[in-house]
Design a protein around this motif. Structure first.
Motif, PDB file in Angstrom:
ATOM      1  N   LYS A 228     -24.628  28.488  29.527  1.00  0.00           N
ATOM      2  CA  LYS A 228     -25.130  28.890  28.890  1.00  0.00           C
ATOM      3  C   LYS A 228     -24.629  29.323  27.775  1.00  0.00           C
ATOM      4  O   LYS A 228     -24.641  29.869  26.533  1.00  0.00           O
ATOM      5  CB  LYS A 228     -25.384  30.951  29.321  1.00  0.00           C
ATOM      6  N   SER A 229     -22.870  29.077  27.830  1.00  0.00           N
ATOM      7  CA  SER A 229     -21.691  28.761  27.023  1.00  0.00           C
ATOM      8  C   SER A 229     -20.527  28.311  26.822  1.00  0.00           C
ATOM      9  O   SER A 229     -20.824  28.904  28.370  1.00  0.00           O
ATOM     10  CB  SER A 229     -22.274  30.461  26.020  1.00  0.00           C
TER      11      SER A 229
ATOM     12  N   ASP B  30     -17.180  28.531  31.015  1.00  0.00           N
ATOM     13  CA  ASP B  30     -18.899  28.890  31.026  1.00  0.00           C
ATOM     14  C   ASP B  30     -19.043  30.320  30.814  1.00  0.00           C
ATOM     15  O   ASP B  30     -17.688  30.780  30.407  1.00  0.00           O
ATOM     16  CB  ASP B  30     -19.500  28.444  31.083  1.00  0.00           C
TER      17      ASP B  30
ATOM     18  N   CYS C  76     -20.030  15.492  22.004  1.00  0.00           N
ATOM     19  CA  CYS C  76     -20.107  17.196  21.293  1.00  0.00           C
ATOM     20  C   CYS C  76     -19.547  17.498  20.890  1.00  0.00           C
ATOM     21  O   CYS C  76     -18.721  18.087  19.831  1.00  0.00           O
ATOM     22  CB  CYS C  76     -19.739  18.132  22.039  1.00  0.00           C
TER      23      CYS C  76
ATOM     24  N   SER D 128     -18.111  20.854  19.666  1.00  0.00           N
ATOM     25  CA  SER D 128     -19.281  21.772  19.365  1.00  0.00           C
ATOM     26  C   SER D 128     -19.651  22.066  20.832  1.00  0.00           C
ATOM     27  O   SER D 128     -20.621  21.794  21.343  1.00  0.00           O
ATOM     28  CB  SER D 128     -20.865  20.468  19.128  1.00  0.00           C
TER      29      SER D 128
ATOM     30  N   GLY E 141     -25.652  21.998  31.157  1.00  0.00           N
ATOM     31  CA  GLY E 141     -26.435  23.488  31.523  1.00  0.00           C
ATOM     32  C   GLY E 141     -25.671  24.612  31.971  1.00  0.00           C
ATOM     33  O   GLY E 141     -26.065  25.438  32.937  1.00  0.00           O
TER      34      GLY E 141
ATOM     35  N   LYS F 286     -21.314  24.507  21.447  1.00  0.00           N
ATOM     36  CA  LYS F 286     -23.028  24.095  21.722  1.00  0.00           C
ATOM     37  C   LYS F 286     -23.441  23.634  21.882  1.00  0.00           C
ATOM     38  O   LYS F 286     -24.437  23.818  23.262  1.00  0.00           O
ATOM     39  CB  LYS F 286     -23.832  24.966  20.322  1.00  0.00           C
ATOM     40  N   ASN F 287     -23.688  22.107  21.851  1.00  0.00           N
ATOM     41  CA  ASN F 287     -23.623  20.956  22.026  1.00  0.00           C
ATOM     42  C   ASN F 287     -22.933  20.914  23.865  1.00  0.00           C
ATOM     43  O   ASN F 287     -24.224  20.300  23.936  1.00  0.00           O
ATOM     44  CB  ASN F 287     -23.351  19.553  21.773  1.00  0.00           C
TER      45      ASN F 287
ATOM     46  N   ALA G 149     -22.358  22.773  25.303  1.00  0.00           N
ATOM     47  CA  ALA G 149     -22.930  23.669  26.981  1.00  0.00           C
ATOM     48  C   ALA G 149     -24.451  23.715  26.717  1.00  0.00           C
ATOM     49  O   ALA G 149     -24.562  22.980  28.319  1.00  0.00           O
ATOM     50  CB  ALA G 149     -23.417  25.317  25.843  1.00  0.00           C
ATOM     51  N   ARG G 150     -25.154  23.092  25.964  1.00  0.00           N
ATOM     52  CA  ARG G 150     -26.909  22.319  26.681  1.00  0.00           C
ATOM     53  C   ARG G 150     -26.570  21.507  27.301  1.00  0.00           C
ATOM     54  O   ARG G 150     -26.838  21.072  28.258  1.00  0.00           O
ATOM     55  CB  ARG G 150     -27.435  21.978  25.466  1.00  0.00           C
ATOM     56  N   GLN G 151     -25.889  20.520  27.197  1.00  0.00           N
ATOM     57  CA  GLN G 151     -25.245  19.431  27.701  1.00  0.00           C
ATOM     58  C   GLN G 151     -25.147  19.505  29.800  1.00  0.00           C
ATOM     59  O   GLN G 151     -24.795  17.982  30.094  1.00  0.00           O
ATOM     60  CB  GLN G 151     -24.543  18.339  27.635  1.00  0.00           C
TER      61      GLN G 151
END
Length: 164
Positions: free
Chosen positions: A87-88, A59, A160, A76, A85, A78-79, A81-83
């Motif tokens: 940032k990247s 991360d 993802c 993915s 929590g 991006k997906n 990271a979002r799932q």
């Protein structure tokens, strides 16, 4: 004694599976540099979708994590990271991944890693009856029930996957 494919010497992964009485079959094949899951699947007659890659990622704070993904898909970030929590998320450099896992790239298993890391598994992998996943050495897959990843690794399902 039952006949099975050539026995491969123990790895931290197979030791962990045996210690937890997990049923698995061993599948050695001729390792090919940069051959990836398409090579191992073709060598063993498996569908590439059921061959699972073990990816060591990190991360934004360089904290390592493991992602289990279908051989014919990519992550993915991006997906993911979002799932989770973050940032990247990005793949670790090979030498960093080797240090975290204790395995060589191309021989990374999620079982018996040198350091404990959170594990994320693509949710659709859990719908497969069996998966082939690295057994802790280049040119060596083990076939297991995908639910072992939930039980033994406490893997968290995520969505993802991107088609390659």
């Amino acid at each position: 004694m039952s006949k099975k494919s050539a026995h491969v010497s123990e790895t931290p992964a197979t030791q962990l599976l045996r210690a937890n009485r997990v049923e698995f079959t061993e599948h050695p094949y001729e390792y090919q540099e940069h051959g990836g899951t398409s090579h191992s699947a073709a060598s063993l007659g498996f569908e590439e979708h059921s061959v699972v890659k073990t990816l060591i990622m990190q991360d934004q704070d360089a904290k390592p994590l493991i992602v289990l993904m279908h051989g014919d898909c990519k992550v993915s970030t991006k997906n993911l990271a979002r799932q989770i929590g973050a940032k990247s998320v990005e793949p670790c450099k090979p030498d960093v991944a080797n240090r975290h896992s204790g395995y060589l790239i191309g021989g990374t298993s999620p079982f018996g890693t040198r350091r404990a890391m959170p594990v994320y598994i693509e949710q659709s992998i859990l719908e497969l009856p069996r998966i082939a996943i690295n057994g802790g050495r280049r040119g060596f897959l083990v076939q297991i029930d995908p639910r072992v990843c939930l039980d033994l690794l406490k893997a968290q399902p995520v969505q993802c996957a991107l088609a390659e």
